[in-house]
Scaffold this motif. Structure first.
Motif, mmCIF file in Angstrom:
data_model
loop_
_atom_site.group_PDB
_atom_site.id
_atom_site.type_symbol
_atom_site.label_atom_id
_atom_site.label_comp_id
_atom_site.label_asym_id
_atom_site.label_seq_id
_atom_site.Cartn_x
_atom_site.Cartn_y
_atom_site.Cartn_z
ATOM 1 N N UNK A 249 -48.495 14.237 2.995
ATOM 2 C CA UNK A 249 -48.870 14.362 4.402
ATOM 3 C C UNK A 249 -50.186 13.646 4.677
ATOM 4 N N UNK A 250 -51.148 13.821 3.772
ATOM 5 C CA UNK A 250 -52.449 13.180 3.937
ATOM 6 C C UNK A 250 -52.320 11.661 3.873
ATOM 7 N N UNK A 251 -51.582 11.162 2.885
ATOM 8 C CA UNK A 251 -51.389 9.716 2.740
ATOM 9 C C UNK A 251 -50.822 9.115 4.021
ATOM 10 N N UNK A 252 -49.828 9.781 4.591
ATOM 11 C CA UNK A 252 -49.123 9.219 5.744
ATOM 12 C C UNK A 252 -49.927 9.297 7.041
ATOM 13 N N UNK A 253 -51.049 10.005 7.039
ATOM 14 C CA UNK A 253 -51.904 9.996 8.230
ATOM 15 C C UNK A 253 -52.643 8.675 8.381
ATOM 16 N N UNK A 254 -52.806 7.921 7.277
ATOM 17 C CA UNK A 254 -53.555 6.656 7.343
ATOM 18 C C UNK A 254 -52.749 5.446 6.875
ATOM 19 N N UNK A 255 -51.777 5.688 6.016
ATOM 20 C CA UNK A 255 -51.078 4.577 5.380
ATOM 21 C C UNK A 255 -49.568 4.761 5.520
ATOM 22 N N UNK A 256 -48.823 3.753 5.095
ATOM 23 C CA UNK A 256 -47.370 3.856 5.152
ATOM 24 C C UNK A 256 -46.768 3.525 3.794
ATOM 25 N N UNK A 257 -45.584 4.064 3.564
ATOM 26 C CA UNK A 257 -44.837 3.739 2.359
ATOM 27 C C UNK A 257 -44.050 2.458 2.618
ATOM 28 N N UNK A 258 -44.156 1.517 1.703
ATOM 29 C CA UNK A 258 -43.488 0.230 1.870
ATOM 30 C C UNK A 258 -42.236 0.170 0.994
ATOM 31 N N UNK A 259 -41.240 -0.594 1.413
ATOM 32 C CA UNK A 259 -39.936 -0.574 0.719
ATOM 33 C C UNK A 259 -39.998 -0.924 -0.763
ATOM 34 N N UNK A 260 -40.963 -1.757 -1.169
ATOM 35 C CA UNK A 260 -41.007 -2.187 -2.568
ATOM 36 C C UNK A 260 -41.640 -1.146 -3.484
ATOM 37 N N UNK A 261 -42.190 -0.070 -2.928
ATOM 38 C CA UNK A 261 -42.968 0.871 -3.729
ATOM 39 C C UNK A 261 -42.104 1.985 -4.316
ATOM 40 N N UNK A 262 -42.325 2.255 -5.608
ATOM 41 C CA UNK A 262 -41.722 3.409 -6.264
ATOM 42 C C UNK A 262 -42.632 4.613 -6.047
ATOM 43 N N UNK A 263 -42.021 5.776 -5.819
ATOM 44 C CA UNK A 263 -42.779 6.997 -5.561
ATOM 45 C C UNK A 263 -42.497 7.990 -6.681
ATOM 46 N N UNK A 264 -43.550 8.446 -7.344
ATOM 47 C CA UNK A 264 -43.412 9.452 -8.395
ATOM 48 C C UNK A 264 -43.983 10.772 -7.892
ATOM 49 N N UNK A 265 -43.169 11.828 -7.943
ATOM 50 C CA UNK A 265 -43.579 13.151 -7.470
ATOM 51 C C UNK A 265 -43.661 14.124 -8.641
ATOM 52 N N UNK A 266 -44.557 15.081 -8.524
ATOM 53 C CA UNK A 266 -44.763 16.045 -9.600
ATOM 54 C C UNK A 266 -43.590 17.007 -9.737
ATOM 55 N N UNK A 267 -42.843 17.229 -8.649
ATOM 56 C CA UNK A 267 -41.712 18.149 -8.702
ATOM 57 C C UNK A 267 -40.783 17.953 -7.521
ATOM 58 N N UNK A 268 -39.693 18.700 -7.529
ATOM 59 C CA UNK A 268 -38.673 18.543 -6.490
ATOM 60 C C UNK A 268 -39.173 18.966 -5.115
ATOM 61 N N UNK A 269 -40.036 19.979 -5.062
ATOM 62 C CA UNK A 269 -40.560 20.429 -3.772
ATOM 63 C C UNK A 269 -41.324 19.299 -3.087
ATOM 64 N N UNK A 270 -42.132 18.585 -3.851
ATOM 65 C CA UNK A 270 -42.871 17.445 -3.304
ATOM 66 C C UNK A 270 -41.917 16.318 -2.924
ATOM 67 N N UNK A 271 -40.932 16.063 -3.771
ATOM 68 C CA UNK A 271 -39.991 14.967 -3.512
ATOM 69 C C UNK A 271 -39.183 15.195 -2.237
#
Length: 224
Positions: free
Chosen positions: A171-193
């Motif tokens: 939530x914090x990241x998305x207040x200033x930045x955006x996720x771009x299509x080429x980026x892989x996202x690693x989450x600590x768990x399923x709730x975050x994912x």
């Protein structure tokens, strides 16, 4: 200085950073504000529940808990934080799922009732829904708040991997930045994912909900 291609949205220890052969940029995207709260002393609870290290710090930096108190901790790091304060003798941790589902499984196995749940103001309703649906006696005590505090002026478009340790960090990241299509996202768990279900990025989840497991996953899957 050449920018790393992996962004961790949480500062981790130097030992953790040095445990893998991948350069990491680490910034805190959230901060914690401890709240004033009343710790009940006249209404005992059979079981205390802690779902984060922040909750442990908020409570035990101000109050003492009997070392024989039955305690449920969401994961091994939360248990370790409890043991930094006292030699608690009765801490139970989920076997595999270090999340609300894992705790509920333990509650059911032990037929537990009468909980005191120490938590943050921003939280998912899973545990409280369980308590209410199953008519479990419980008390919810908010002991800290999570403040969104994304760092400014990061050039995030050049990162290949973004690593998130909580829904709030996303939530914090998305207040200033955006996720771009080429980026892989690693989450600590399923709730975050699950927060990223509407995004088209490649979403990865660590095998266990720990920082070390995230680092191991990066080492196995990261490609220069």
């Amino acid at each position: 200085m050449t920018q790393s291609r992996v962004l961790f949205t949480k500062k981790i220890t130097n030992n953790q950073k040095n445990s893998i052969n991948i350069a990491l940029d680490c910034y805190d995207f959230i901060s914690i504000e401890m709240l004033d709260f009343h710790f009940p002393t006249t209404t005992p609870a059979s079981h205390f529940v802690f779902t984060s290290k922040n909750a442990v710090d908020a409570v035990l930096s101000q109050y003492e808990i009997n070392t024989t108190q039955s305690i449920y901790a969401v994961g091994k790091s939360t248990k370790a934080k409890l043991l930094e304060y006292a030699a608690f003798k009765n801490i139970q941790v989920p076997y595999n799922q270090y999340n609300a589902e894992g705790l509920i499984e333990l509650f059911e196995q032990n037929n537990s009732n009468n909980f005191r749940y120490f938590c943050g103001k921003k939280r998912l309703p899973k545990l409280e829904d369980y308590f209410k649906t199953n008519q479990k006696k419980h008390q919810v005590i908010e002991v800290y708040d999570t403040i969104l505090s994304p760092p400014s002026n990061l050039d995030t478009k050049n990162y290949q991997w973004l690593c998130f340790c909580s829904p709030s960090s996303i939530e914090s990241f998305l207040t200033k930045y955006e996720l771009l299509p080429h980026q892989d996202i690693l989450c600590i768990g399923n709730t975050t994912a699950k927060v990223l279900n509407s995004h088209k990025n490649r979403i990865h989840v660590a095998k266990k909900a720990t920082i070390d497991s995230m680092l191991n996953y990066l080492e196995e899957h990261y490609k220069n």
